[in-house]
Design an enzyme around this catalytic site. Structure first.
Site, short mmCIF file in Angstrom:
data_model
loop_
_atom_site.label_atom_id
_atom_site.label_comp_id
_atom_site.label_asym_id
_atom_site.label_seq_id
_atom_site.Cartn_x
_atom_site.Cartn_y
_atom_site.Cartn_z
N ASP A 198 37.48 37.11 31.75
CA ASP A 198 36.35 37.22 32.48
C ASP A 198 36.41 36.13 33.28
O ASP A 198 36.66 34.99 32.79
CB ASP A 198 35.23 37.28 31.41
N GLU A 223 39.96 39.13 35.96
CA GLU A 223 38.64 39.29 36.97
C GLU A 223 38.84 38.09 37.98
O GLU A 223 38.61 36.82 37.63
CB GLU A 223 37.15 39.19 36.27
#
Length: 654
Positions: free
Chosen positions: A325, A361
């Protein structure tokens, strides 16, 4: 940083007893606290011996199952980045099991308030080590993003005791659904222990996604009550079905939040080490994440914690890989993002991690945080540019055809800048963060009122449309149009080069009622209603997956160049000319791919005919000398018109 000869960090069971070790440079003293079996009564508080920055203590009678925590003493001066408060019980960053979930309470934020009754206790464990197997997932496959509780909590055929847990994913009914869709790997949204953001409890809301972690190795007892054994058994069951498991991990920030947040673990142990601070202003946390703090991933101690966390999940659960993330944070130092960051190199060079699936990401909100295409191989990257370009095309925007073709061909504009010949894209049209696939075609704007922030939260630009009514409607024409649009979007995704990702439930038309930031909706807004799944869309998705597996072109990652691999045509059969690409109103496209057909066992051509107009459109396929064209997904003969708002697949058969 611990050096050779020092005990490993965390709690390690040895023949001489359990060795407890924790790292802190700035603490004056760290005590080990031992608790009874319920975790409610502190039995002993023992000073740990210091050797450099390592604090250790061996306890002969701390067997497996012992509950423990730390207390750190020293200077309390937040303006100087020092948060030592011996009244705060602290969770071991290396804890691998906790006795309860985290619960937010104002006392966690107040100096001098004892928190032993609030904070989960780490449990001494001795995890079974499994022999790692090669990842099942390969680039080009289908990743299925799952939030464990929302995905399983309402499934009528899962035993009630397992609903909402990782164990539910091993149930035959779930595996059958995954196999029907042709899923290559599931990607589990965070399952490690997290805490609610402090503004949620007063609103009666809870964080249901888990992107607010405290302990990077400890599984959350709400989702994984059976601990690492439950995760390992689930991974084994899925692997037997040919499905890999990827964990979504958060190393960019912690749930301790900003200066006004909680003291639960790293802040209380050594805030200046674990978090990034403004130069010459140690009391000011850098917030490149939007979550209040930024973990200092370039610090050797933090780097070791990240590497050890990854190794832990491979060693003890056998996972295929990881999604990171806000992954730009992992490549940052005080000078910004670096493609050659030491952490990236360490992961790639690690004997246990080097062959794992790695997905970034590729952004954060800090300066220079948007890094699509800049991660080193073998990282795959979430491609939000392709996501937006595909949405924009289907919304009907002008000047959209070129960007669509670029996305279908592997996004070379994003992934070729470092001399790479192949794509590392993960293509998706919807993910957990943002509109669901059905909401993209049902809402022109976000509707996040239920989040308690007067609809201020969440992205404002969603490149969405509503087909004539905002949200729920009983109009059959609008509902039919929305269904066709969802099918067309999925068809576009499945025709693209690179890895593809679908979020759980989007194959059945799930809606979040226009909420595009539903992290705090641990309720019916995010819970998948299996009885409401649209089986026509599910069947269409399954057929597309079979189609994708039939043709070798979808296994390949080299950029499509037009040199024998793809032929771009208009729907009248003529080659696309410069004027066609540049015309603002070009609505349609035919992509003719050279491929091997595993059904025919020979080389052939696959025509992907894309028609975004709202009317049927005549189509002329390329001439076939020795064969004929056949619809891949339907039995009827090859049409002379393609349906409005559709993606049609036709194969040349011999």
């Amino acid at each position: 940083m611990p050096t050779t000869g020092n005990p490993p960090l965390g709690a390690t069971v040895t023949p001489e007893g359990t060795v407890f070790s924790v790292w802190s440079r700035n603490a004056a003293r760290i005590d080990l606290c031992l608790f009874d079996k319920t975790g409610s009564k502190q039995l002993r508080q023992l000073p740990m011996a210091r050797k450099g920055d390592l604090h250790s203590l061996t306890i002969t009678d701390a067997a497996k199952g012992t509950r423990y925590g730390f207390r750190a003493d020293g200077v309390y001066s937040p303006d100087h980045g020092l948060w030592f408060d011996p009244s705060k019980l602290l969770v071991d960053p290396y804890a691998v099991e906790l006795d309860r979930p985290f619960q937010h309470d104002p006392r966690l934020m107040i100096f001098g308030e004892d928190t032993a009754d609030l904070v989960p206790k780490a449990i001494v464990t001795e995890a079974k080590i499994v022999k790692p197997k090669a990842p099942l997932f390969r680039a080009g496959g289908l990743i299925y993003e799952i939030a464990v509780k929302p995905f399983t909590i309402l499934h009528p055929d899962i035993p009630e005791a397992k609903r909402g847990t990782v164990a539910a994913l091993a149930e035959p009914v779930i595996i059958e659904h995954l196999k029907r869709l042709g899923v290559s790997a599931i990607e589990l949204m965070p399952i490690v222990a997290w805490i609610d953001e402090r503004h949620l409890p007063p609103l009666g809301l809870r964080n249901g996604w888990g992107y607010n972690p405290i302990a990077p190795m400890a599984l959350d007892p709400r989702l994984v009550p059976g601990g690492i054994k439950e995760l390992r058994k689930t991974v084994e069951a899925l692997r037997k079905a040919g499905i890999g498991v990827i964990l979504d991990l958060v190393f960019n920030h912690s749930g301790e939040s900003d200066r006004f947040g909680t003291t639960l673990s790293m802040r209380g142990l050594d805030n200046l080490t674990y978090y990034r601070h403004v130069t010459d202003r140690p009391g000011e946390l850098i917030n490149d994440t939007g979550c209040g703090n930024t973990i200092a991933c370039d610090h050797p101690v933090v780097e070791a914690l990240i590497l050890d966390s990854l190794r832990h999940f491979v060693h003890t659960a056998g996972v295929d890989g990881f999604r990171f993330d806000l992954a730009s944070i992992l490549g940052r130092d005080m000078g910004g993002f670096h493609r050659e960051a030491r952490l990236f190199q360490a992961i790639s060079a690690d004997p246990l991690l080097g062959d794992r699936v790695l997905i970034a990401e590729p952004w954060d909100i800090g300066p220079g945080g948007y890094q699509l295409g800049n991660f080193p191989s073998p990282f795959l990257e979430w491609n939000d540019r392709a996501r937006d370009d595909i949405r924009i095309y289907w919304r009907g925007d002008r000047h959209a055809i070129g960007a669509l073709a670029t996305a279908l061909a592997g996004s070379s504009s994003s992934f070729s800048r470092w001399g790479e010949s192949g794509t590392r894209t993960v293509n998706f049209i919807a993910a957990h963060d943002g509109f669901t696939l059905a909401d993209i075609v049902s809402y022109a704007g976000k509707h996040n009122e239920a989040n308690g922030e007067e609809n201020r939260d969440g992205h404002n630009e969603n490149h969405s449309w509503n087909n004539g009514a905002e949200g729920a409607t009983g109009d059959p024409e609008i509902l039919t149009a929305r269904r066709h649009d969802v099918m067309a979007l999925i068809g576009t995704l499945f025709s693209s080069r690179g890895t593809i990702m679908l979020t759980a439930g989007d194959e059945g038309g799930r809606s979040q009622n226009g909420n595009n930031n539903a992290y705090c909706q641990d309720n019916a807004i995010t819970w998948l209603d299996w009885t409401a799944m649209d089986d026509d869309i599910v069947a269409h998705t399954a057929a597309l997956s079979v189609m994708r597996g039939r043709f070798s072109v979808f296994d390949e990652t080299a950029f499509l160049t037009g040199n024998g691999d793809v032929d771009w045509r208009r729907l009248d059969g003529q080659p696309m000319a410069v004027g066609d690409w540049e015309h603002p109103a070009t609505d349609n496209l035919m992509m003719v791919l050279a491929t091997h057909d595993r059904m025919q066992k020979r080389a052939t051509r696959l025509a992907v005919v894309i028609n975004r107009s709202h009317a049927p459109h005549p189509v002329r396929l390329p001439d076939s000398i020795d064969g004929k064209w056949q619809n891949v997904l339907a039995r009827p003969a090859v049409p002379d018109h393609v349906a409005p708002r559709s993606v049609t697949f036709l194969v040349e058969v011999f």
